[in-house]
Scaffold this active site. Structure first.
Site, PDB file in Angstrom:
ATOM      1  N   GLU A  40       0.841  -1.198   0.000  1.00 34.09           N
ATOM      2  CA  GLU A  40       0.000   0.000   0.000  1.00 34.09           C
ATOM      3  C   GLU A  40       0.880   1.252   0.000  1.00 34.09           C
ATOM      4  OE1 GLU A  40      -3.809   1.568   2.685  1.00 34.09           O
ATOM      5  OE2 GLU A  40      -2.221   0.374   3.638  1.00 34.09           O
ATOM      6  N   LYS A 111     -10.318   0.843  -2.159  1.00 35.51           N
ATOM      7  CA  LYS A 111     -10.434   0.316  -0.793  1.00 35.51           C
ATOM      8  C   LYS A 111     -11.813   0.589  -0.191  1.00 35.51           C
ATOM      9  CE  LYS A 111      -7.936   0.439   3.639  1.00 35.51           C
ATOM     10  NZ  LYS A 111      -6.830   1.125   4.354  1.00 35.51           N
ATOM     11  N   CYS A 152      -5.121  -3.457   3.115  1.00 35.03           N
ATOM     12  CA  CYS A 152      -4.854  -3.218   4.532  1.00 35.03           C
ATOM     13  C   CYS A 152      -6.021  -3.523   5.463  1.00 35.03           C
ATOM     14  CB  CYS A 152      -4.367  -1.777   4.717  1.00 35.03           C
ATOM     15  SG  CYS A 152      -3.316  -1.562   6.186  1.00 35.03           S
TER      16      CYS A 152
END
Length: 270
Positions: A40, A111, A152
């Protein structure tokens, strides 16, 4: 399939970060990796003001770099994530892309779960900077292998991975996972997502103290569908490589048919 994870310590300097990433991706390709993942914010990582300044469109410098590199090396590249300026210009996404060996943009994942937390050393309100994505994404590598994308904080939401696992052999999570939670949570979460979905789980993270006071935990890890750790990075910048045995995955899904045995619930619990 041979895969590789690139573990980095990125700064706010895009030119330096891309140079370092390119060197390690080339090393991974030299070692036979056909699918390579970056972490990321591998291109630019810093406090909110730096990230806002780093915003770029989908055809900006980060994705263009990834397309050129993937085509040069003939690999599938999961290009970590970057700060994408929304096409309508009204906000930002934390965006991960898959570029294929021809340099074509194969998939875009924005995301979904944004990290709003007050963990010591990692106080973050990601929703103040980014908009939520709203689409789970499965892509296909050049050899036909299906790959689910995530970023994440997504790892803490098993329902996303269960949705991906019905369509994907490999689940990839790119991260800058906080050091304060890596030791206790990271390996357990990755192995759990691998076991419950009987998928290969690839967790690629940044590592070490960054130049603006945040620290990432590293320990990038490749898990097999039985939950065994095939490879794990040291607490340093570098890469890890592993071979994925899809026959073993087929055996696991037949021996313990988790996905096939699921039963729908009649109604949610109040």
């Amino acid at each position: 399939m041979r895969v590789a994870l690139i573990q980095m310590n990125a700064s706010g300097d895009r030119r330096s970060n891309l140079a370092n990433a390119g060197r390690m991706v080339r090393e991974a390709a030299d070692r036979g990796a056909r699918l390579v993942a970056l972490p990321e914010f591998f291109g630019v990582y810093g406090p909110p003001d730096v990230m806002r300044q780093a915003r770029e469109p989908l055809d900006g410098p980060t994705v263009s770099w990834a397309r050129e590199l993937a085509a040069e090396l003939g690999i599938d590249l999961i290009s970590g994530s970057f700060v994408e300026r929304r096409p309508d210009g009204q906000g930002l996404y934390n965006t991960s892309v898959h570029v294929d060996p021809r340099g074509d943009l194969r998939a875009v994942y924005r995301k979904i779960h944004l990290f709003d937390a007050t963990i010591p050393g990692a106080e973050t309100r990601e929703s103040a900077l980014f908009d939520h994505g709203d689409q789970a994404v499965v892509t296909t590598a050049q050899d036909g292998t299906t790959v689910g994308l995530s970023v994440c904080y997504d790892i803490r939401f098993p329902e996303l991975y269960r949705a991906l696992a019905g369509h994907a052999r490999i689940l990839v999570k790119v991260a800058a996972f906080p050091e304060s939670t890596t030791r206790d949570h990271w390996p357990t979460l990755l192995r759990a997502r691998a076991i419950e979905n009987q998928a290969f789980m690839l967790g690629c993270s940044q590592v070490g103290a960054h130049d603006w006071g945040r620290s990432s935990g590293g320990r990038s890890m490749i898990c097999d569908p039985w939950g065994l750790v095939l490879a794990q990075a040291n607490d340093t910048v570098g890469l890890v490589v592993a071979d994925l045995d899809f026959d073993h995955q087929d055996w696991a899904r037949q021996a313990l048919p988790n996905l096939a045995s699921r039963r729908p619930f009649a109604a949610p619990v109040d």
